[in-house]
Scaffold this motif. Structure first.
Motif, PDB file in Angstrom:
ATOM      1  N   PRO A   1       0.839  -1.206   0.000  1.00 36.60           N
ATOM      2  CA  PRO A   1       0.000   0.000   0.000  1.00 36.60           C
ATOM      3  C   PRO A   1       0.873   1.253   0.000  1.00 36.60           C
ATOM      4  O   PRO A   1       1.971   1.254   0.575  1.00 36.60           O
ATOM      5  CB  PRO A   1      -0.802  -0.105   1.309  1.00 36.60           C
ATOM      6  N   ASP A   2       0.395   2.320  -0.646  1.00 33.54           N
ATOM      7  CA  ASP A   2       1.128   3.580  -0.655  1.00 33.54           C
ATOM      8  C   ASP A   2       1.287   4.104   0.760  1.00 33.54           C
ATOM      9  O   ASP A   2       0.383   3.988   1.589  1.00 33.54           O
ATOM     10  CB  ASP A   2       0.392   4.636  -1.491  1.00 33.54           C
ATOM     11  N   ARG A   3       2.450   4.681   1.030  1.00 35.09           N
ATOM     12  CA  ARG A   3       2.661   5.377   2.297  1.00 35.09           C
ATOM     13  C   ARG A   3       1.853   6.664   2.279  1.00 35.09           C
ATOM     14  O   ARG A   3       1.727   7.328   1.249  1.00 35.09           O
ATOM     15  CB  ARG A   3       4.144   5.691   2.477  1.00 35.09           C
ATOM     16  N   PHE A   4       1.289   7.035   3.431  1.00 33.02           N
ATOM     17  CA  PHE A   4       0.386   8.174   3.493  1.00 33.02           C
ATOM     18  C   PHE A   4       0.429   8.765   4.896  1.00 33.02           C
ATOM     19  O   PHE A   4      -0.355   8.390   5.763  1.00 33.02           O
ATOM     20  CB  PHE A   4      -1.023   7.703   3.116  1.00 33.02           C
TER      21      PHE A   4
ATOM     22  N   VAL B   1      -4.859   5.058  17.457  1.00 33.51           N
ATOM     23  CA  VAL B   1      -4.356   6.378  17.071  1.00 33.51           C
ATOM     24  C   VAL B   1      -5.377   7.408  17.556  1.00 33.51           C
ATOM     25  O   VAL B   1      -6.505   7.438  17.065  1.00 33.51           O
ATOM     26  CB  VAL B   1      -4.172   6.501  15.540  1.00 33.51           C
ATOM     27  N   PRO B   2      -5.013   8.245  18.526  1.00 30.54           N
ATOM     28  CA  PRO B   2      -5.951   9.259  19.016  1.00 30.54           C
ATOM     29  C   PRO B   2      -6.242  10.318  17.945  1.00 30.54           C
ATOM     30  O   PRO B   2      -5.522  10.406  16.950  1.00 30.54           O
ATOM     31  CB  PRO B   2      -5.217   9.886  20.202  1.00 30.54           C
ATOM     32  N   PRO B   3      -7.262  11.133  18.146  1.00 26.31           N
ATOM     33  CA  PRO B   3      -7.554  12.198  17.186  1.00 26.31           C
ATOM     34  C   PRO B   3      -6.357  13.133  17.011  1.00 26.31           C
ATOM     35  O   PRO B   3      -5.635  13.420  17.968  1.00 26.31           O
ATOM     36  CB  PRO B   3      -8.738  12.948  17.823  1.00 26.31           C
ATOM     37  N   MET B   4      -6.154  13.574  15.774  1.00 25.70           N
ATOM     38  CA  MET B   4      -5.159  14.591  15.411  1.00 25.70           C
ATOM     39  C   MET B   4      -3.713  14.143  15.631  1.00 25.70           C
ATOM     40  O   MET B   4      -2.816  14.975  15.698  1.00 25.70           O
ATOM     41  CB  MET B   4      -5.422  15.910  16.152  1.00 25.70           C
ATOM     42  N   ARG B   5      -3.450  12.842  15.701  1.00 26.22           N
ATOM     43  CA  ARG B   5      -2.076  12.350  15.829  1.00 26.22           C
ATOM     44  C   ARG B   5      -1.594  11.904  14.457  1.00 26.22           C
ATOM     45  O   ARG B   5      -2.244  11.110  13.784  1.00 26.22           O
ATOM     46  CB  ARG B   5      -1.979  11.174  16.795  1.00 26.22           C
ATOM     47  N   GLN B   6      -0.449  12.414  14.050  1.00 28.17           N
ATOM     48  CA  GLN B   6       0.112  12.067  12.751  1.00 28.17           C
ATOM     49  C   GLN B   6       0.549  10.607  12.763  1.00 28.17           C
ATOM     50  O   GLN B   6       1.183  10.142  13.719  1.00 28.17           O
ATOM     51  CB  GLN B   6       1.300  12.968  12.432  1.00 28.17           C
ATOM     52  N   HIS B   7       0.211   9.881  11.680  1.00 29.20           N
ATOM     53  CA  HIS B   7       0.576   8.474  11.608  1.00 29.20           C
ATOM     54  C   HIS B   7       0.638   8.002  10.160  1.00 29.20           C
ATOM     55  O   HIS B   7       0.133   8.654   9.254  1.00 29.20           O
ATOM     56  CB  HIS B   7      -0.402   7.610  12.413  1.00 29.20           C
ATOM     57  N   ASP B   8       1.258   6.863   9.980  1.00 28.70           N
ATOM     58  CA  ASP B   8       1.424   6.252   8.670  1.00 28.70           C
ATOM     59  C   ASP B   8       1.677   4.770   8.912  1.00 28.70           C
ATOM     60  O   ASP B   8       2.200   4.388   9.962  1.00 28.70           O
ATOM     61  CB  ASP B   8       2.626   6.903   7.951  1.00 28.70           C
ATOM     62  N   PHE B   9       1.284   3.940   7.958  1.00 24.87           N
ATOM     63  CA  PHE B   9       1.539   2.512   8.058  1.00 24.87           C
ATOM     64  C   PHE B   9       2.469   2.096   6.926  1.00 24.87           C
ATOM     65  O   PHE B   9       2.244   2.447   5.773  1.00 24.87           O
ATOM     66  CB  PHE B   9       0.233   1.711   7.978  1.00 24.87           C
ATOM     67  N   ALA B  10       3.526   1.381   7.257  1.00 24.02           N
ATOM     68  CA  ALA B  10       4.449   0.826   6.266  1.00 24.02           C
ATOM     69  C   ALA B  10       4.219  -0.680   6.245  1.00 24.02           C
ATOM     70  O   ALA B  10       4.663  -1.403   7.147  1.00 24.02           O
ATOM     71  CB  ALA B  10       5.888   1.158   6.637  1.00 24.02           C
ATOM     72  N   ILE B  11       3.486  -1.136   5.228  1.00 22.80           N
ATOM     73  CA  ILE B  11       3.101  -2.543   5.126  1.00 22.80           C
ATOM     74  C   ILE B  11       3.571  -3.063   3.776  1.00 22.80           C
ATOM     75  O   ILE B  11       3.299  -2.443   2.744  1.00 22.80           O
ATOM     76  CB  ILE B  11       1.567  -2.689   5.265  1.00 22.80           C
ATOM     77  N   PRO B  12       4.306  -4.174   3.747  1.00 22.91           N
ATOM     78  CA  PRO B  12       4.780  -4.699   2.468  1.00 22.91           C
ATOM     79  C   PRO B  12       3.634  -5.292   1.647  1.00 22.91           C
ATOM     80  O   PRO B  12       2.535  -5.509   2.166  1.00 22.91           O
ATOM     81  CB  PRO B  12       5.771  -5.785   2.886  1.00 22.91           C
ATOM     82  N   GLY B  13       3.911  -5.531   0.371  1.00 25.79           N
ATOM     83  CA  GLY B  13       2.911  -6.191  -0.461  1.00 25.79           C
ATOM     84  C   GLY B  13       2.656  -7.608   0.023  1.00 25.79           C
ATOM     85  O   GLY B  13       3.430  -8.169   0.800  1.00 25.79           O
TER      86      GLY B  13
END
Length: 202
Positions: free
Chosen positions: A32-35, A71-83
């Motif tokens: 998945p794309d990093r976001f 992930v609480p409200p307004m906390r910056q986050h991203d998931f790095a998941i391989p294919g």
């Protein structure tokens, strides 16, 4: 990989308080794309089959089968998941259900296995079935309370620092502005207001 972070609009029906969906990927699916993002809804993710990482302003957390992420409200986050083949349940919560201070206001990832993971499977299956239906609001609120109690009753997995990832931690400088907006949702804030809160020039 994207740089910076954006505010992702997440709609949660205020009458239902919870939105939930199952996500599955196949062995042939790419990563998945990093976001890197944040939103006013809180987020619960039950990773039943996955490998990867949660990257957040609160640190880096390893993900595996049986990992519950908050992930609480307004906390910056991203998931790095391989294919590849993965499965999880993504739940967005009205901030009303997930407000807190201290550890309850930070990103967390905890592991469950054996009977505890099976119980979590059942809770999330029930939540997916009932979420989004305003008539089930009391049930979904109770399920979320049980899940959050289980999450906060366990030691977190990590975190490790995320300073080496420029997409994470970039929000720190703007955190006072986001907090100001969150505390004053009806106020029309000017650029000067938010710049001043961050000790920056316009």
């Amino acid at each position: 990989m994207p740089r910076g972070s954006i505010c992702e609009p997440v709609e949660v029906n205020p009458a239902a308080l919870v939105r939930a969906e199952r996500v599955t990927t196949s062995a042939a699916d790419p990563a998945p794309d990093r976001f890197a993002h944040f939103h006013d809804a809180a987020e619960l993710v039950w990773f039943r089959q996955v490998s990867g990482e949660l990257l957040s302003e609160d640190g880096r957390f390893m993900l595996g089968g049986g990992t519950l992420v908050f992930v609480p409200p307004m906390r910056q986050h991203d998931f790095a998941i391989p294919g590849g083949e993965h499965a999880w349940v993504l739940v967005h919560l009205d901030p009303f259900l997930a407000s807190g201070t201290g550890e309850a206001a930070r990103c967390r990832a905890v592991s469950f296995d054996g009977p505890a993971a099976e119980r979590m499977d059942g809770l999330f299956a029930w939540l997916v079935e009932a979420a989004g239906d305003a008539r089930q609001r009391d049930l979904t609120s109770a399920l979320v309370a049980v899940i959050l109690a289980a999450l906060h009753g366990r030691a977190t997995d990590g975190p490790s620092p995320t300073a080496d990832d420029p997409a994470i931690g970039a929000l720190d400088r703007l955190r006072p502005a986001l907090d100001l907006i969150a505390r004053n949702p009806a106020r029309a804030l000017s650029l000067g207001d938010v710049a001043s809160a961050c000790h920056l020039s316009e």
